[in-house]
Design an enzyme around this catalytic site. Structure first.
Site, mmCIF file in Angstrom:
data_model
loop_
_atom_site.group_PDB
_atom_site.id
_atom_site.type_symbol
_atom_site.label_atom_id
_atom_site.label_comp_id
_atom_site.label_asym_id
_atom_site.label_seq_id
_atom_site.Cartn_x
_atom_site.Cartn_y
_atom_site.Cartn_z
ATOM 1 N N ASP A 298 0.828 -1.199 0.000
ATOM 2 C CA ASP A 298 0.000 0.000 0.000
ATOM 3 C C ASP A 298 0.870 1.258 0.000
ATOM 4 O OD1 ASP A 298 0.897 -0.068 2.612
ATOM 5 O OD2 ASP A 298 -1.084 0.111 3.530
ATOM 6 N N SER A 299 2.181 1.071 0.028
ATOM 7 C CA SER A 299 3.105 2.182 -0.217
ATOM 8 C C SER A 299 2.909 2.770 -1.602
ATOM 9 C CB SER A 299 4.558 1.729 -0.035
ATOM 10 O OG SER A 299 4.817 0.545 -0.777
ATOM 11 N N LYS B 138 -0.753 -9.429 3.118
ATOM 12 C CA LYS B 138 -0.059 -8.891 4.286
ATOM 13 C C LYS B 138 -1.010 -7.952 5.017
ATOM 14 C CE LYS B 138 3.081 -5.549 4.129
ATOM 15 N NZ LYS B 138 2.515 -4.561 5.092
ATOM 16 N N GLU C 90 -1.283 -5.201 8.395
ATOM 17 C CA GLU C 90 -0.642 -4.489 9.497
ATOM 18 C C GLU C 90 -1.299 -4.952 10.790
ATOM 19 O OE1 GLU C 90 -0.221 -0.326 8.981
ATOM 20 O OE2 GLU C 90 0.748 -0.534 7.025
ATOM 21 N N GLU D 265 9.107 -3.615 11.056
ATOM 22 C CA GLU D 265 9.482 -2.334 10.464
ATOM 23 C C GLU D 265 9.898 -1.329 11.526
ATOM 24 O OE1 GLU D 265 7.825 1.162 7.439
ATOM 25 O OE2 GLU D 265 6.665 -0.678 7.725
#
Length: 273
Positions: A40-41, A109, A111, A178
């Site tokens: 989503d970057s 993925k 978060e 991260e």
């Protein structure tokens, strides 16, 4: 072909890069990268947003499908965007399943936090491989107050370790860590059988991930824990400026870039009448 199970069995460090389009994904895959993350970057890099929050399921679905069409060997992991999971379990599972069924992702993925343990378990139970993500979670930027390092005191570090164990027990096949202290990442890696993939988390993780724009030097800025291995932005600027100059001076297109069809000469003869 890389599989979720195969990542656990690797002896060499896992390599992972983001990609948001077919051409980039093909280059990343041909280079032998193990995992392509449709992150989503894309919100910051490809879509022009200031954060990842505006990214939609439609954005991720479209770009994941493009990446999957170009990749032959790497594992394709799709990021689940903000509010596509974590509200209602059934909706979370449905959204994740859509990325596998309609966009041909191999895994998703998410978060992660305390609220995603059971979601991870349920997704895994129905056949959706889940990569967890702890530490700095950019979708929580408003709550965190910025993109700051996480797990820097004993209580926060213990929570990350506990959540890592909980997501492993729930079935996550890998864990992204991260922007956490390297000694915390080392402790999490040591505690888990599930492979860890670090970004700004030091060298002791089982693998590393970066945003491809940072690696190739496409953006104007990259985070301090990243590294530019190329200068694609500089090459693009030179090529585009050369094109502009060639058009303005009449150098391009030349005779070699055009074709004259002799049979059409009569069509363009002046009218004798």
């Amino acid at each position: 072909m890389t599989t979720t199970r195969g990542l656990r069995d690797r002896e060499e460090p896992i390599t992972m890069l983001t990609a948001y389009d077919a051409q980039t994904a093909a280059v990343v895959d041909e280079a032998g990268i193990d995992v392509v993350l449709v992150g989503d970057s894309m919100g910051n890099t490809a879509l022009g947003y200031d954060s990842t929050l505006p990214v939609t399921m439609a954005d991720v679905r479209s770009r994941t499908a493009a990446v999957a069409r170009a990749v032959e060997d790497a594992l394709v992991v799709a990021d689940m965007p903000f509010l596509s999971f974590g509200l209602e379990e059934a909706e979370s599972v449905r959204n994740a399943g859509e990325l596998l069924k309609e966009a041909d992702a191999d895994a998703v993925k998410i978060e992660s936090g305390p609220h995603t343990v059971e979601t991870t378990r349920r997704m895994t139970e129905v056949g959706i491989p889940v990569m967890a993500h702890l530490g700095l979670t950019p979708q929580h930027v408003n709550r965190l107050g910025g993109y700051t390092r996480q797990g820097t005191d004993e209580e926060a570090a213990a929570e990350i370790l506990d959540l890592a164990r909980a997501h492993e027990e729930a079935g996550a096949f890998a864990l992204v860590l991260e922007h956490v202290p390297s000694n915390l990442a080392a402790a999490v890696t040591e505690a888990l059988e599930t492979p860890t993939i670090g970004i700004g988390a030091g060298a002791d993780c089982d693998g590393q991930v970066l945003v491809v724009d940072d690696v190739i030097g496409l953006g104007e800025w990259s985070p301090p824990f990243s590294r530019q291995f190329g200068d694609v932005r500089g090459e693009m600027e030179r090529a585009i400026e050369d094109y502009r100059d060639a058009v303005e001076t009449g150098e391009f297109p030349g005779e070699e870039h055009a074709h004259v069809e002799e049979d059409l000469e009569d069509v363009y003869r002046p009218d004798d009448g």
